[in-house]
Design an enzyme around this catalytic site. Sequence first.
Site, PDB file in Angstrom:
ATOM      1  N   HIS A 188      -9.620   1.135   4.876  1.00 58.05           N
ATOM      2  CA  HIS A 188      -8.353   1.353   5.590  1.00 58.05           C
ATOM      3  C   HIS A 188      -8.599   2.325   6.745  1.00 58.05           C
ATOM      4  O   HIS A 188      -9.419   3.246   6.635  1.00 58.05           O
ATOM      5  CB  HIS A 188      -7.310   1.918   4.625  1.00 58.05           C
ATOM      6  CG  HIS A 188      -5.925   1.915   5.206  1.00 58.05           C
ATOM      7  ND1 HIS A 188      -5.506   2.859   6.110  1.00 58.05           N
ATOM      8  CD2 HIS A 188      -4.896   1.054   5.051  1.00 58.05           C
ATOM      9  CE1 HIS A 188      -4.260   2.586   6.477  1.00 58.05           C
ATOM     10  NE2 HIS A 188      -3.859   1.494   5.840  1.00 58.05           N
TER      11      HIS A 188
ATOM     12  N   SER B 256       3.429  -1.808  10.491  1.00 61.52           N
ATOM     13  CA  SER B 256       4.875  -1.845  10.776  1.00 61.52           C
ATOM     14  C   SER B 256       5.529  -3.177  10.420  1.00 61.52           C
ATOM     15  O   SER B 256       6.444  -3.634  11.117  1.00 61.52           O
ATOM     16  CB  SER B 256       5.146  -1.482  12.240  1.00 61.52           C
ATOM     17  OG  SER B 256       4.750  -0.141  12.492  1.00 61.52           O
TER      18      SER B 256
ATOM     19  N   ASN C 145       0.870  -1.178   0.000  1.00 61.44           N
ATOM     20  CA  ASN C 145       0.000   0.000   0.000  1.00 61.44           C
ATOM     21  C   ASN C 145       0.906   1.227   0.000  1.00 61.44           C
ATOM     22  O   ASN C 145       1.482   1.575   1.020  1.00 61.44           O
ATOM     23  CB  ASN C 145      -0.892  -0.013   1.248  1.00 61.44           C
ATOM     24  CG  ASN C 145      -1.778   1.216   1.347  1.00 61.44           C
ATOM     25  OD1 ASN C 145      -1.801   2.039   0.419  1.00 61.44           O
ATOM     26  ND2 ASN C 145      -2.490   1.355   2.444  1.00 61.44           N
ATOM     27  N   TRP C 146       1.026   1.821  -1.157  1.00 64.36           N
ATOM     28  CA  TRP C 146       1.936   2.978  -1.283  1.00 64.36           C
ATOM     29  C   TRP C 146       1.345   4.234  -0.652  1.00 64.36           C
ATOM     30  O   TRP C 146       2.031   5.239  -0.504  1.00 64.36           O
ATOM     31  CB  TRP C 146       2.256   3.248  -2.746  1.00 64.36           C
ATOM     32  CG  TRP C 146       3.090   2.189  -3.438  1.00 64.36           C
ATOM     33  CD1 TRP C 146       3.559   1.026  -2.886  1.00 64.36           C
ATOM     34  CD2 TRP C 146       3.549   2.203  -4.802  1.00 64.36           C
ATOM     35  NE1 TRP C 146       4.288   0.319  -3.825  1.00 64.36           N
ATOM     36  CE2 TRP C 146       4.289   1.022  -5.012  1.00 64.36           C
ATOM     37  CE3 TRP C 146       3.383   3.097  -5.853  1.00 64.36           C
ATOM     38  CZ2 TRP C 146       4.882   0.721  -6.246  1.00 64.36           C
ATOM     39  CZ3 TRP C 146       3.973   2.798  -7.091  1.00 64.36           C
ATOM     40  CH2 TRP C 146       4.719   1.627  -7.274  1.00 64.36           C
ATOM     41  N   LYS C 147       0.074   4.207  -0.328  1.00 61.76           N
ATOM     42  CA  LYS C 147      -0.612   5.376   0.235  1.00 61.76           C
ATOM     43  C   LYS C 147      -0.395   6.602  -0.677  1.00 61.76           C
ATOM     44  O   LYS C 147      -0.298   6.441  -1.893  1.00 61.76           O
ATOM     45  CB  LYS C 147      -0.157   5.614   1.681  1.00 61.76           C
ATOM     46  CG  LYS C 147      -0.297   4.339   2.538  1.00 61.76           C
ATOM     47  CD  LYS C 147      -0.131   4.565   3.996  1.00 61.76           C
ATOM     48  CE  LYS C 147      -0.309   3.237   4.743  1.00 61.76           C
ATOM     49  NZ  LYS C 147      -0.262   3.385   6.177  1.00 61.76           N
TER      50      LYS C 147
ATOM     51  N   GLU D  19      -5.234  -4.676  10.645  1.00 61.42           N
ATOM     52  CA  GLU D  19      -4.255  -3.610  10.846  1.00 61.42           C
ATOM     53  C   GLU D  19      -4.593  -2.845  12.136  1.00 61.42           C
ATOM     54  O   GLU D  19      -5.454  -1.938  12.106  1.00 61.42           O
ATOM     55  CB  GLU D  19      -4.270  -2.642   9.664  1.00 61.42           C
ATOM     56  CG  GLU D  19      -3.904  -3.287   8.342  1.00 61.42           C
ATOM     57  CD  GLU D  19      -3.329  -2.290   7.351  1.00 61.42           C
ATOM     58  OE1 GLU D  19      -2.236  -2.544   6.846  1.00 61.42           O
ATOM     59  OE2 GLU D  19      -3.958  -1.246   7.101  1.00 61.42           O
TER      60      GLU D  19
ATOM     61  N   GLU E 177      -7.006   4.752   7.744  1.00 61.39           N
ATOM     62  CA  GLU E 177      -6.796   6.162   7.412  1.00 61.39           C
ATOM     63  C   GLU E 177      -8.032   6.754   6.734  1.00 61.39           C
ATOM     64  O   GLU E 177      -8.307   7.948   6.865  1.00 61.39           O
ATOM     65  CB  GLU E 177      -5.529   6.303   6.548  1.00 61.39           C
ATOM     66  CG  GLU E 177      -4.278   6.113   7.405  1.00 61.39           C
ATOM     67  CD  GLU E 177      -3.081   5.520   6.683  1.00 61.39           C
ATOM     68  OE1 GLU E 177      -3.055   5.516   5.444  1.00 61.39           O
ATOM     69  OE2 GLU E 177      -2.175   5.038   7.392  1.00 61.39           O
TER      70      GLU E 177
ATOM     71  N   GLY F 298       2.543   2.564  10.867  1.00 59.20           N
ATOM     72  CA  GLY F 298       3.536   3.633  10.723  1.00 59.20           C
ATOM     73  C   GLY F 298       4.227   4.023  12.009  1.00 59.20           C
ATOM     74  O   GLY F 298       4.893   5.055  12.077  1.00 59.20           O
TER      75      GLY F 298
ATOM     76  N   GLY G 150       2.904  -0.984   4.312  1.00 58.59           N
ATOM     77  CA  GLY G 150       2.918   0.433   3.961  1.00 58.59           C
ATOM     78  C   GLY G 150       4.334   0.912   3.701  1.00 58.59           C
ATOM     79  O   GLY G 150       4.907   0.682   2.641  1.00 58.59           O
ATOM     80  N   GLY G 151       4.930   1.567   4.697  1.00 61.13           N
ATOM     81  CA  GLY G 151       6.219   2.216   4.519  1.00 61.13           C
ATOM     82  C   GLY G 151       7.294   1.349   3.891  1.00 61.13           C
ATOM     83  O   GLY G 151       8.020   1.801   2.985  1.00 61.13           O
TER      84      GLY G 151
HETATM   85  P1  13P Z   1       2.992   0.635   7.705  1.00 63.37           P
HETATM   86  O1  13P Z   1       3.523  -0.648   7.124  1.00 63.37           O
HETATM   87  O2  13P Z   1       3.709   1.848   7.216  1.00 63.37           O
HETATM   88  O3  13P Z   1       2.887   0.553   9.197  1.00 63.37           O
HETATM   89  O4  13P Z   1       1.490   0.802   7.153  1.00 63.37           O
HETATM   90  C1  13P Z   1       0.628  -0.269   7.242  1.00 63.37           C
HETATM   91  C2  13P Z   1      -0.576   0.036   6.459  1.00 63.37           C
HETATM   92  O5  13P Z   1      -1.352   0.908   6.816  1.00 63.37           O
HETATM   93  C3  13P Z   1      -0.800  -0.722   5.225  1.00 63.37           C
HETATM   94  O6  13P Z   1      -2.085  -0.521   4.744  1.00 63.37           O
END
Ligand code: 13P
Length: 255
Positions: A101, A215, A12-14, A171, A103, A177, A236-237
Amino acid sequence: MASGRRPLIAANWKMNGLKSDGVALAQAVAAWAKSAGAALRGEVLVSPPATLIDAVSAALTGSPVQLGGQDCHAQPSGAFTGDISAAMLKDLGASHVILGHSERRTLHGETDDQVKAKVAAARSVGLVAIVCVGETEAQRDAGDTLAVIVRQIDGSIPSEATATEIVVAYEPVWAIGTGRTPTLAEIVEVHKAIRARLAARIPGGDAVRILYGGSVKPSNAPEVLALADVDGALVGGASLKADDFFAIVNALPQA
Ligand code: 13P
């Protein structure tokens, strides 16, 4: 990991990436996955921001890497400025869409009902919905984690969905994050509860893949991906760094 379910590592590149670096990252993932060939231990998917879906789709052509959106609207078309429909994602070559998600639930106020309508929209065009659930830190501290997860599963997944049409991503909001993760026992406990709820609600629910997200990085991926009922990860990251992402895919247990 349980037998019978092909694991999935989803990026997930966000809201990250301009055209040049996004396409370069997609090309790197595509080339790596292609060269891994049969040694690839699971399915691999990238979810770029909407602006890059077309270019990333082209970059992935001929590779086994799948493409996902990060959200879609519940309606097929209409006066919804700034939104994109499930059919638009599909039109560009996407096979999946991340929905609900945290977010989006937190920053855009998405409710379970809205997520459910989006999952229905995804189903209607043949997109697999990656439905995200997870508790906040306050909910965990209050001992409400499993109740929250069950409520989100029941509220966000249409009862008519079938096992191949959805993936669930657990999640924990406080692990996204932050570099913090639940203990392995806590992950197992939640995934087991999700598995039981899916089995009760969906025919063949045992076949639904349940990803862990929050994470995930090369150092913790081997132990997380080896857990019962963890069928992959939503990353994510670490998915923005090609080498870290490859290391996470390589951390999948051998089938
Ligand atoms: P991180 O891997 O950056 O913690 O993000 C997880 C995430 O929200 C994937 O959708």
